[in-house]
Design an enzyme around this catalytic site. Structure first.
Site, short mmCIF file in Angstrom:
data_model
loop_
_atom_site.label_atom_id
_atom_site.label_comp_id
_atom_site.label_asym_id
_atom_site.label_seq_id
_atom_site.Cartn_x
_atom_site.Cartn_y
_atom_site.Cartn_z
CB CYS A 192 -0.50 5.43 -4.43
SG CYS A 192 -0.60 5.26 -2.63
CG LEU A 193 -3.62 1.76 -6.74
CD1 LEU A 193 -3.51 0.29 -7.12
CD2 LEU A 193 -4.65 2.46 -7.63
CB ALA A 194 -3.93 1.70 -0.28
CB SER A 239 3.14 2.16 0.07
OG SER A 239 4.50 1.79 -0.03
NE ARG A 240 1.77 2.44 -5.40
CZ ARG A 240 0.97 1.70 -6.16
NH1 ARG A 240 1.33 1.43 -7.41
NH2 ARG A 240 -0.17 1.23 -5.70
#
Length: 309
Positions: free
Chosen positions: A88-90, A93-94
């Site tokens: 995901c971005l970081a 989480s996703r």
């Protein structure tokens, strides 16, 4: 989050957006497939096979609706000895939520155990509370059916023993990391330094460092939003309820295989690139014609046989 992608199972890695662009990392880990799940997911490397899911990192984003298609993409690639990066971005989480759902589906682990497996490989793994609730609900209501579906579609037992041994090893490593405070479960005491930074947002109150006028304006805005709410309750009271998604995925954008002339989507010829989008409002426009360049139409209600993985 800046230490590169992390291996959580043989052939399965979790990382962030920067990792997904790093050609050296991709080559080092022999990444052949990339599952991108964030707000602007798109294909970056033309020599990689992609599954792109447009999803926000908010508690009300419904990720459960994508678990099956993500499971198919990951499992088919691993069975063909490919290596998959979920990002995901970081990478917190996703992507972690999708990895946990997959591990639950191909093993006998529950969602908490599967999350420990991911955290043992990637210490910063920390799905938001809404995604954790979706994993819990998935385990309670859909997991048994998803496990049966995967076994029927992929009868090969090539990964069963490997995954079982790796999960056992990762769970043992998790307990050791927990004892040595190299990892955290999100329960560091107030004022105590968190080894992974997971508890930073809980232990540090950002409002305490803001100017008084800014805190007052935020408080006033929150009260005004509550007054505008038709039900008289704040938006926060419903923020953890998953946003309802469409009955089926509306579109798969990418290059159609040259041998395909129908509207079925072939995401397994292992030359795949695409975007899965879940509009939050009903679509009133007619479906896109499959004849349009670069677009493959997908039925409103997808069936298992619509994907040849």
């Amino acid at each position: 989050m800046g230490n590169g992608m992390n291996k959580v199972l043989p052939g399965l890695y979790v990382g962030n957006y920067r990792d997904s662009k790093d050609a050296n990392q991709l080559a080092k880990h022999n990444i052949t497939h990339i599952l991108a799940i964030h707000d602007s997911a798109k294909r970056i490397h033309s020599d990689k096979h992609y599954l792109c899911v447009m999803a926000s990192d908010s508690p009300d984003q419904n990720l459960t609706q994508y678990f099956s298609i993500c499971n198919d993409f990951i499992h088919a690639a691993r069975l063909r000895e490919g290596n998959v990066l979920i990002h995901c971005l970081a990478g917190m989480s996703r992507s972690v939520t999708v990895a946990v759902a997959y591990i639950m589906s191909v093993t006998n682990l529950n969602w908490k155990e599967a999350l420990k497996v991911v955290r043992a490989g990637r210490a910063v793994a920390n799905p938001n509370l809404g995604f954790q609730k979706q994993l819990q609900d998935f385990e309670a209501t859909r997991l048994a059916k998803e496990r049966r579906r995967l076994k029927e579609r992929y009868p090969s037992l090539a990964l069963v023993n490997i995954d079982r041994e790796q999960c056992s090893l990762m769970l043992n490593n998790y307990e050791e990391l927990l004892q040595s405070r190299s990892i955290c479960e999100g329960r560091c005491a107030l004022g105590e330094e968190c080894p992974t930074g997971i508890c930073r947002s809980k232990n540090q109150n950002p409002a305490a460092h803001q100017p008084r006028s800014r805190r007052q304006s935020r408080s006033t805005r929150s009260r005004s939003e509550m007054c505008r709410s038709p039900s008289g309750t704040s938006a926060a009271s419903t923020s953890t309820r998953p946003r309802s998604g469409p009955a089926g995925l509306r579109s798969y954008t990418g290059s159609a295989p040259p041998s395909r002339t129908s509207s079925r989507v072939d995401i397994s010829s292992i030359g795949v690139s695409g975007n899965l989008t879940a509009p939050t409002t009903p679509q009133t426009s007619p479906p896109i014609s499959p004849k349009r360049r670069g677009t493959v139409a997908v039925p409103l209600a997808l069936k298992e046989d619509d994907f040849d993985l």
